[in-house]
Design a protein around this motif. Structure first.
Motif, PDB file in Angstrom:
ATOM      1  N   ALA A 183      -2.061  -3.117   9.796  1.00  0.00           N
ATOM      2  CA  ALA A 183      -3.381  -2.485   9.910  1.00  0.00           C
ATOM      3  C   ALA A 183      -3.845  -1.826   8.611  1.00  0.00           C
ATOM      4  N   ILE A 184      -2.974  -1.759   7.599  1.00  0.00           N
ATOM      5  CA  ILE A 184      -3.363  -1.131   6.324  1.00  0.00           C
ATOM      6  C   ILE A 184      -4.348  -2.055   5.593  1.00  0.00           C
ATOM      7  N   PRO A 185      -5.478  -1.535   5.116  1.00  0.00           N
ATOM      8  CA  PRO A 185      -6.439  -2.372   4.381  1.00  0.00           C
ATOM      9  C   PRO A 185      -5.767  -3.053   3.174  1.00  0.00           C
ATOM     10  N   GLY A 186      -6.025  -4.353   3.004  1.00  0.00           N
ATOM     11  CA  GLY A 186      -5.448  -5.108   1.900  1.00  0.00           C
ATOM     12  C   GLY A 186      -4.201  -5.875   2.295  1.00  0.00           C
ATOM     13  N   VAL A 187      -3.663  -5.608   3.515  1.00  0.00           N
ATOM     14  CA  VAL A 187      -2.443  -6.299   3.967  1.00  0.00           C
ATOM     15  C   VAL A 187      -2.832  -7.533   4.777  1.00  0.00           C
ATOM     16  N   LYS A 188      -2.349  -8.691   4.348  1.00  0.00           N
ATOM     17  CA  LYS A 188      -2.621  -9.928   5.086  1.00  0.00           C
ATOM     18  C   LYS A 188      -1.602 -10.098   6.209  1.00  0.00           C
ATOM     19  N   ASP A 189      -0.342  -9.844   5.882  1.00  0.00           N
ATOM     20  CA  ASP A 189       0.723  -9.935   6.892  1.00  0.00           C
ATOM     21  C   ASP A 189       1.820  -8.962   6.464  1.00  0.00           C
TER      22      ASP A 189
ATOM     23  N   THR B  35      -2.215   0.581  -4.361  1.00  0.00           N
ATOM     24  CA  THR B  35      -3.122   1.214  -3.392  1.00  0.00           C
ATOM     25  C   THR B  35      -2.588   1.029  -1.969  1.00  0.00           C
ATOM     26  N   VAL B  36      -2.165  -0.200  -1.658  1.00  0.00           N
ATOM     27  CA  VAL B  36      -1.598  -0.500  -0.328  1.00  0.00           C
ATOM     28  C   VAL B  36      -0.364   0.370  -0.083  1.00  0.00           C
ATOM     29  N   GLU B  37       0.513   0.434  -1.075  1.00  0.00           N
ATOM     30  CA  GLU B  37       1.758   1.202  -0.935  1.00  0.00           C
ATOM     31  C   GLU B  37       1.461   2.664  -0.623  1.00  0.00           C
ATOM     32  N   LYS B  38       0.475   3.227  -1.359  1.00  0.00           N
ATOM     33  CA  LYS B  38       0.134   4.635  -1.184  1.00  0.00           C
ATOM     34  C   LYS B  38      -0.414   4.901   0.232  1.00  0.00           C
ATOM     35  N   LEU B  39      -1.308   3.996   0.691  1.00  0.00           N
ATOM     36  CA  LEU B  39      -1.881   4.144   2.038  1.00  0.00           C
ATOM     37  C   LEU B  39      -0.785   4.044   3.101  1.00  0.00           C
ATOM     38  N   LEU B  40       0.099   3.096   2.896  1.00  0.00           N
ATOM     39  CA  LEU B  40       1.157   2.866   3.885  1.00  0.00           C
ATOM     40  C   LEU B  40       2.110   4.062   3.962  1.00  0.00           C
ATOM     41  N   LEU B  41       2.513   4.591   2.807  1.00  0.00           N
ATOM     42  CA  LEU B  41       3.460   5.716   2.796  1.00  0.00           C
ATOM     43  C   LEU B  41       2.842   6.972   3.413  1.00  0.00           C
ATOM     44  N   ALA B  42       1.498   7.036   3.409  1.00  0.00           N
ATOM     45  CA  ALA B  42       0.818   8.206   3.983  1.00  0.00           C
ATOM     46  C   ALA B  42       0.580   8.040   5.488  1.00  0.00           C
ATOM     47  N   ASP B  43       0.756   6.826   6.000  1.00  0.00           N
ATOM     48  CA  ASP B  43       0.523   6.559   7.427  1.00  0.00           C
ATOM     49  C   ASP B  43       1.560   7.322   8.253  1.00  0.00           C
ATOM     50  N   ASP B  44       1.116   7.859   9.388  1.00  0.00           N
ATOM     51  CA  ASP B  44       2.000   8.684  10.209  1.00  0.00           C
ATOM     52  C   ASP B  44       3.253   7.929  10.680  1.00  0.00           C
TER      53      ASP B  44
END
Lengths: 294, 294
Positions: B151-157, B186-195
């Motif tokens: 569900a993270i923006p920029g992730v295809k799979d 950017t993807v990595e940062k969003l993912l690591l911040a996800d609950d």
């Protein structure tokens, strides 16, 4: 009021036989929030007017069948750790009509093997129906082999340790304390020829005192490699390293609780542990147990 | 005649949903001597006139409650592998009156965790009542974390692997296949911040294809170090290394058998696996099972 209610709801457990196992049942019952000891009886006490909900039979295994009959006829539930694997089903069939006639419940073979290990074996066979289960025992003392070693002429005291070699194969380490004047080589030869030892790798070791070797530790390594559906290589392993009488006593108390519950539900009869829902072994509130364990 | 009798006694199981789990239930039912497939239904088929003894609900977990209600109202037993731990007791309470009203049985949360692991946890708590149980999962794919990563923006799979570090602590290894033009940092940062990931050690790794990483292997290492009676240091360990959907399918078939048996005994209602005697999970003759497993 709340306290009285709780107190009234405690299961009153009688302990019959006061050796290693009887003492362990006493400790487990004292530690259980829902148990109250109704009495401790030596196996040759007068047992015809016991006032208890359930009796834990902690006598030698061979005395269990007759003792269970006698207690069940009083309408009291029983639990035992009868451990002769080949005779458990027959004991169940013998006690079933007696328990039913007297509206009570008997839980048999309630130790760790037979007992809790049996539940694990049943579960693993259900979830991987094809395959082989190996139960590897030890390191720990084998009562049967120890008795056989003690019966050899020239042996004053003995201890037979079971050492697991995997795939259900075991080594026997037999420590012997000799009688004055006995010849070790003669004792060793007799022991190795005994039917208890002739089929396994056996080592006989002379020691000055068996007493100092005494240790009730035991262990199990139970392995199943099986097939779920059509998928092979499903691997399961259950290990334990335990104080043998303490675990047996605890299992007996858990099964005493289950026996009383099943009697409350009018499910009269005789049951092995694989016939009991695991939640019946536990004290406490059903909702809390399901929320914390499932 | 003997064959016909046996054939008539087969449990007719319907499979609802035909993804990984539905296919695994099909394989397990085909391999079981006492099961017969009554039909395979997609979850949006017409399910109002199913002719079966029991239905295995192999739909996504969130569809299970409504689906179970619908099938139970037809008097058909159900089994599911509903796996949201915090909602299992509530599902049990929701389905219990419906199952009872329609004289049938529902077995819920019948997978490996919740499910067979729950039975092991209950048993270990009963035989060593004080202590801590740690359930360590993996290595294996976490569905919940995989969905969150996708569900993270920029992730295809994406694929999130759960790696056990012991004492119930897990590392997350998250493999991501990026959409064209997406920036990994950017993807990595969003993912690591996800609950889903913020509270565990998490590593994000970019890969050209998630598809080639696909593997349904999973594992468990369940450990309890507890007290039996007053004796500390009682140690237990349950390990498994398994094909995840194959084991789930097999557990569902075993619990379908138990559901039908409990309905035969008029024990209507909704049950988790810790409320089921292990022998009910197994096909075959009671005497033979007790003789071989106890």
């Amino acid at each position: 009021m709340h306290f009285l209610l709780e107190n009234n709801m405690k299961t009153r457990i009688a302990i019959i036989g006061y050796g290693n196992i009887g003492k362990a049942v006493e400790q487990a019952a004292l530690a259980a929030e829902d148990m109250q000891i109704a009495g401790i009886f030596h196996h040759n006490d007068n047992l015809d007017a016991i006032d208890a909900d359930v009796a834990a039979l902690c006598t030698p295994t061979r005395e269990v069948p007759a003792m269970a009959e006698r207690i069940l006829r009083q309408g009291i539930a029983t639990v035992d750790s009868f451990d002769i694997h080949g005779q458990i089903y027959d004991l169940r069939q013998r006690l079933t009509p007696i328990a039913r006639e007297h509206n009570t419940v008997s839980v048999i073979a309630a130790g760790w093997d037979p007992g809790s290990d049996s539940m694990v074996r049943a579960l693993l066979q259900a979830i991987a129906p094809k395959g082989i289960t190996y139960t590897n025992f030890g390191p720990g003392r084998s009562m049967g082999h120890t008795v056989a070693a003690k019966a050899i002429p020239g042996v004053k005291d003995a201890l037979s340790m079971t050492i697991p070699l995997g795939t259900g194969i075991h080594r026997r380490m037999v420590y012997v304390e000799l009688q004055d004047g006995a010849d070790f080589k003669t004792v060793e030869k007799l022991l190795l020829a005994d039917d208890y030892f002739a089929h396994d790798e056996t080592h006989v070791i002379e020691v000055p005192s068996i007493d100092v070797l005494n240790n009730v530790a035991h262990g199990v390594n139970l392995v199943r490699d099986g097939v779920s559906g059509t998928t092979h290589n499903q691997r399961f392993e259950f290990n334990m390293s335990i104080n043998n009488p303490a675990l047996t006593g605890q299992v007996l108390v858990a099964c005493a609780r289950a026996a009383v519950r099943m009697r409350q539900e009018q499910r009269h009869g005789t049951f092995t542990m694989i016939e009991i829902p695991p939640i019946y072994l536990l004290p406490g509130n059903e909702e809390q147990l399901i929320r914390s364990l499932v």
